[in-house]
Design a protein around this motif. Structure first.
Motif, mmCIF file in Angstrom:
data_model
loop_
_atom_site.group_PDB
_atom_site.id
_atom_site.type_symbol
_atom_site.label_atom_id
_atom_site.label_comp_id
_atom_site.label_asym_id
_atom_site.label_seq_id
_atom_site.Cartn_x
_atom_site.Cartn_y
_atom_site.Cartn_z
ATOM 1 N N TRP A 135 -1.805 -3.986 12.778
ATOM 2 C CA TRP A 135 -2.653 -3.918 12.264
ATOM 3 C C TRP A 135 -2.715 -2.910 11.288
ATOM 4 O O TRP A 135 -1.797 -2.521 10.703
ATOM 5 C CB TRP A 135 -3.229 -2.301 13.746
ATOM 6 C CG TRP A 135 -3.496 -3.193 14.554
ATOM 7 C CD1 TRP A 135 -3.616 -4.374 15.136
ATOM 8 C CD2 TRP A 135 -3.579 -2.077 16.503
ATOM 9 N NE1 TRP A 135 -3.515 -4.926 16.445
ATOM 10 C CE2 TRP A 135 -3.633 -3.664 17.363
ATOM 11 C CE3 TRP A 135 -3.450 -1.223 16.381
ATOM 12 C CZ2 TRP A 135 -3.761 -3.588 18.490
ATOM 13 C CZ3 TRP A 135 -3.432 -1.112 18.030
ATOM 14 C CH2 TRP A 135 -3.479 -1.738 18.813
ATOM 15 N N VAL A 136 -4.441 -2.395 10.420
ATOM 16 C CA VAL A 136 -4.479 -1.834 9.214
ATOM 17 C C VAL A 136 -5.189 -0.381 9.641
ATOM 18 O O VAL A 136 -5.786 -0.305 10.521
ATOM 19 C CB VAL A 136 -5.385 -1.918 8.323
ATOM 20 C CG1 VAL A 136 -4.484 -4.129 7.401
ATOM 21 C CG2 VAL A 136 -6.546 -2.745 8.749
ATOM 22 N N ALA A 137 -4.798 0.572 8.831
ATOM 23 C CA ALA A 137 -5.643 1.978 9.065
ATOM 24 C C ALA A 137 -7.014 1.720 8.592
ATOM 25 O O ALA A 137 -7.525 1.716 8.271
ATOM 26 C CB ALA A 137 -5.057 2.625 8.150
ATOM 27 N N ASP A 141 -6.523 1.319 2.654
ATOM 28 C CA ASP A 141 -6.135 0.150 3.355
ATOM 29 C C ASP A 141 -4.775 -0.424 4.359
ATOM 30 O O ASP A 141 -4.484 -2.241 3.474
ATOM 31 C CB ASP A 141 -6.991 -0.859 2.110
ATOM 32 C CG ASP A 141 -8.490 -1.080 2.436
ATOM 33 O OD1 ASP A 141 -9.647 -0.932 3.656
ATOM 34 O OD2 ASP A 141 -8.491 -0.995 0.940
ATOM 35 N N GLY A 142 -4.015 0.829 3.527
ATOM 36 C CA GLY A 142 -2.724 0.182 4.226
ATOM 37 C C GLY A 142 -2.754 0.288 5.576
ATOM 38 O O GLY A 142 -3.647 0.447 6.613
ATOM 39 N N PRO A 143 -1.464 -0.191 5.883
ATOM 40 C CA PRO A 143 -0.985 -0.544 7.278
ATOM 41 C C PRO A 143 -1.182 0.823 8.747
ATOM 42 O O PRO A 143 -0.831 2.197 7.472
ATOM 43 C CB PRO A 143 0.658 -0.757 7.599
ATOM 44 C CG PRO A 143 0.572 -0.586 5.894
ATOM 45 C CD PRO A 143 -0.298 -0.063 5.441
ATOM 46 N N PRO A 207 -0.113 -6.662 20.545
ATOM 47 C CA PRO A 207 -0.488 -7.546 20.175
ATOM 48 C C PRO A 207 -0.915 -7.565 18.520
ATOM 49 O O PRO A 207 -1.746 -7.023 18.689
ATOM 50 C CB PRO A 207 -1.544 -8.722 21.414
ATOM 51 C CG PRO A 207 -2.265 -7.059 21.751
ATOM 52 C CD PRO A 207 -1.727 -6.086 21.799
ATOM 53 N N ASP A 208 -0.604 -8.353 17.844
ATOM 54 C CA ASP A 208 -1.137 -8.664 16.135
ATOM 55 C C ASP A 208 -3.102 -8.775 16.966
ATOM 56 O O ASP A 208 -3.168 -9.356 17.600
ATOM 57 C CB ASP A 208 -0.527 -9.663 16.062
ATOM 58 C CG ASP A 208 1.200 -9.292 15.400
ATOM 59 O OD1 ASP A 208 1.453 -8.461 14.536
ATOM 60 O OD2 ASP A 208 1.775 -10.150 15.117
ATOM 61 N N LEU A 213 -8.319 -11.213 11.134
ATOM 62 C CA LEU A 213 -9.118 -10.194 11.494
ATOM 63 C C LEU A 213 -7.883 -9.038 11.056
ATOM 64 O O LEU A 213 -8.143 -7.840 10.211
ATOM 65 C CB LEU A 213 -9.767 -9.603 12.625
ATOM 66 C CG LEU A 213 -10.414 -10.008 13.397
ATOM 67 C CD1 LEU A 213 -10.537 -10.107 14.753
ATOM 68 C CD2 LEU A 213 -11.697 -9.939 12.863
ATOM 69 N N VAL A 214 -7.000 -10.303 10.122
ATOM 70 C CA VAL A 214 -5.996 -9.415 9.611
ATOM 71 C C VAL A 214 -6.660 -8.428 8.730
ATOM 72 O O VAL A 214 -7.173 -9.156 7.320
ATOM 73 C CB VAL A 214 -5.164 -9.914 9.097
ATOM 74 C CG1 VAL A 214 -3.975 -9.522 8.058
ATOM 75 C CG2 VAL A 214 -4.141 -10.939 10.643
#
Ligand code: GLC
Length: 505
Positions: A135-137, A141-143, A207-208, A213-214
Motif C-alpha cells: 500500500w502507498v500513503a 507517494d511513499g509507502p 492483503p496486497d 492498483l499498485v
C-alpha cells in the motif's frame, strides 16, 4: 412528522487556523471563531463544523491529533471551547467537531506507548508488521509503512508517517475512541464530522493491492465490510445522548452507491459526504447526471444526501470552475436548493478564489494551501486579524472581498448567500421537499422542489449566453443569482450564467 435538525440544517465549515486571529500569532483561534459567530448568525447558517482544534504537532495541521480531549494552545483552551459552544448555542448555532478516528499523531501518548516495545500492552493499538504490504500513503507517494528501528517492525499509516493508523479491531481502541466522543458530547457538542471514517475497518490479513492498483492511494477505494459494524458501535454512543447528536462522515469513495451504504439502516452515519459533485465540472449535462444519480441512489437507500462544493482539501469551486464570480453565484443557487444538507466552506460566501502560494510559503505536504488562505474580515493591511502576516498569504482581492466590504454592498455575493439561506429556511419545499427534474433546454438545469402545497422551481443556466427556459404557469423570481428582477415575474428567459429560485405567482 417532525424531521431531525440535520436534514434541514446548513452547515458552515470553519478551518480554525484561517478563520480569525485574535492573539497576533498569525494563526486563527477559538476566540476569533467566537467573534465570528454574529457573522454566521447574520448569514443564516444553522451549524458550524470546526476542523480539528485538538492538541497537535500540526504535521497535517491538526489532522494529526496528539490529545483528543484537549485544545491546542495555538487555538486556545478548553475554557475557550466551552465558551464558544455556549455562545454558539445562545445564538441558535449548533457545533460539530472534527473527529479524527482512523489515525493519531505519532506524538500521541498511545502511539508513544505502542512503539516503546513489542510487549507493551498498547502495542496492538496500532498496526505493526514485520513485512509491509504494497500500500502507498495518500499524502506524498511513499509507502504506507514506516520502519521503526526501536522495535524492528513497520507501522501502517494511510496518510503521513506522523499519522499512524489505529487498530480498530482492538476493542480497547474502540472503547478509548468512544470515550473521546463522550468527552465532547458531555461538553455539549451537537455532533461530529468524522474524518476519513470509511478507512477505520481493515482486513487483518492486509492483503496486497492487485498489480493494476499498485502506487495509487487506497483512500478513494478502501471499502471494508468491517467498518459498518464499527459504525454501529459509534452510532450507539451518539444515540445514548439526548438531542439528536449527529455524525457526518467523510466517506471518500467514488460512487454514490458505495457511499449510501454507510448510512446503514439508520444505524450508522446520519450523513455521509458525497464528493462526486465536488469533482463534477461546470456543465449542465454533468450536473443533471449527478443530481439524477443522487436522487435515485440515496432515495432508494432512504439516505439523506449532502452537498459540498468546497472544503479545506480541494481548490475552491470558484477557482475550479473559472468563469468569474457569476459561476460562483449560480453554484450557490445549486448548493442551497438541492435536496439534502449543504456544507459551505468558510469564504465561499465572499466568492473567494484560492490564494497564490509563492514557493517559499508552501506549508502543506499535500499541496492544499491555496484553499486554506486566511479569511479577510475588513479592508486594510491586517484584514481584521491581529497580525498582518498570517500563516498563509491572503486570498486575491482581499481589499474588496472581505466580510465588512461585501456586507455594505447589498448586490454582493455575500448578500446572495444570505438571501438564498433565508429563502431556504422559509420554504419547507426547499429545506425538506422532494425533487423532480425538469425537462429543460441544453445548458440549463431545472428542478422542482415540493412539500405538500409548497413549491419552488430552480433553474440554473450553465452557459455564458442567455437561455430560453419557459415554464408552464406564472412564476415570481424569489432569488436571482445576479439579483435581477427579484420580486417580479419570471419572463421565461435566463441571463448568462444566471440561477433563479421561483415561486408560483
Ligand atoms: C481528511 C481530511 C484531510 C486530512 C486527511 C487525513 O481527508 O479532510 O485534511 O489530511 O483526512 O486526516
Amino acid at each position: 412528522m417532525p424531521q431531525p435538525w440535520w436534514k434541514s440544517a446548513v452547515v458552515y465549515q470553519v478551518y480554525p487556523r484561517s478563520f480569525r486571529d485574535t492573539d497576533g500569532d498569525g494563526v486563527g483561534d477559538l476566540e476569533g471563531i467566537r467573534r465570528g459567530l454574529p457573522h454566521l448568525q447574520w448569514l443564516g447558517v444553522d451549524a458550524l463544523w470546526l476542523s480539528p482544534i485538538y492538541k497537535s504537532p500540526m504535521a497535517d495541521f491538526g489532522y494529526d491529533v496528539a490529545d483528543h480531549c484537549d485544545v491546542d494552545p495555538a487555538f486556545g483552551t478548553l475554557a475557550d471551547m466551552d465558551r464558544l459552544i455556549a455562545e454558539a448555542h445562545d445564538r441558535g448555532l449548533r457545533v460539530l467537531l472534527d473527529w479524527v478516528a482512523n489515525h493519531t499523531s505519532d506524538q500521541h501518548p498511545w502511539f508513544q506507548a505502542s512503539r516503546s516495545s513489542r510487549d507493551h500492552p498498547m502495542r496492538d493499538w496500532y498496526v505493526w508488521r514485520d513485512r509491509p504490504n504494497n500500500w502507498v500513503a495518500a499524502i506524498g507517494d511513499g509507502p504506507a509503512w514506516t520502519f521503526d528501528p526501536a522495535t524492528d517492525q513497520h507501522y501502517l499509516h494511510l496518510f503521513l508517517p506522523q499519522q499512524p493508523d489505529l487498530n480498530w479491531a482492538n476493542p480497547q481502541v474502540q472503547q478509548a475512541m468512544h470515550d473521546t466522543l463522550r468527552f465532547w458530547l458531555d461538553r455539549g457538542v451537537d455532533g461530529f464530522r468524522a474524518d476519513v471514517i470509511h478507512l477505520i475497518g481493515k482486513d487483518p490479513a492486509l492483503p496486497d493491492d492487485p498489480p493494476h492498483l499498485v502506487g495509487t492511494s487506497r483512500v478513494g477505494r478502501h471499502d471494508e465490510p468491517r467498518t459498518h459494524e464499527l459504525l454501529r458501535g459509534i452510532r450507539a454512543v451518539l444515540d445514548s445522548y439526548p438531542g439528536e447528536r449527529m455524525m457526518v462522515g467523510e466517506v471518500n469513495l467514488d460512487a454514490h452507491e458505495r457511499i449510501a451504504r454507510y448510512y446503514g439502516r439508520g444505524d450508522q452515519l446520519h450523513l455521509a459526504f458525497d464528493f462526486v459533485p465536488l469533482y463534477a465540472a461546470w456543465d449542465a449535462a454533468v450536473w443533471r447526471g449527478v443530481v439524477a444519480d443522487v436522487e435515485r441512489v440515496f432515495g432508494a437507500a432512504d439516505a439523506w444526501p449532502t452537498w459540498v462544493l468546497s472544503n479545506h482539501d480541494q481548490p475552491r469551486h470558484r477557482s475550479r470552475y473559472g468563469g468569474g464570480e457569476a459561476r460562483a453565484r449560480a453554484a450557490a443557487v445549486l448548493l442551497l436548493t438541492l435536496r439534502g444538507t449543504p456544507f459551505l466552506y468558510a469564504g465561499e460566501e465572499l466568492g473567494l478564489t484560492d490564494a497564490e502560494i509563492p514557493p517559499g510559503r508552501a506549508v502543506d505536504p499535500g499541496g492544499r494551501d491555496g484553499c486554506r488562505a486566511p479569511l479577510p474580515w475588513e479592508p486594510g493591511p491586517a484584514h481584521g486579524w491581529a497580525s498582518p502576516d498570517p500563516w498563509l498569504p491572503w486570498p486575491p482581492c482581499a481589499e474588496e472581498r472581505n466580510v465588512a466590504t461585501l456586507r455594505a454592498r447589498p448586490d454582493s455575493i455575500l448578500h446572495l448567500y444570505r438571501r438564498l439561506l433565508a429563502a431556504r429556511r422559509a420554504s419547507p419545499a426547499l429545506s425538506l421537499g422532494s425533487l423532480e427534474m425538469l425537462d429543460t433546454p441544453a445548458g440549463v438545469l431545472g428542478y422542482v422542489r415540493a412539500a405538500g402545497d409548497h413549491r419552488r422551481t430552480v433553474l440554473v443556466n450553465f452557459h455564458d449566453e442567455p437561455a430560453d427556459a419557459p415554464l408552464a404557469g406564472d412564476h415570481v423570481v424569489e432569488v436571482a443569482s445576479d439579483g435581477a428582477g427579484e420580486g417580479g415575474p419570471y419572463g421565461g428567459r435566463l441571463a448568462p450564467t444566471q440561477g433563479v429560485v421561483l415561486r408560483p405567482a
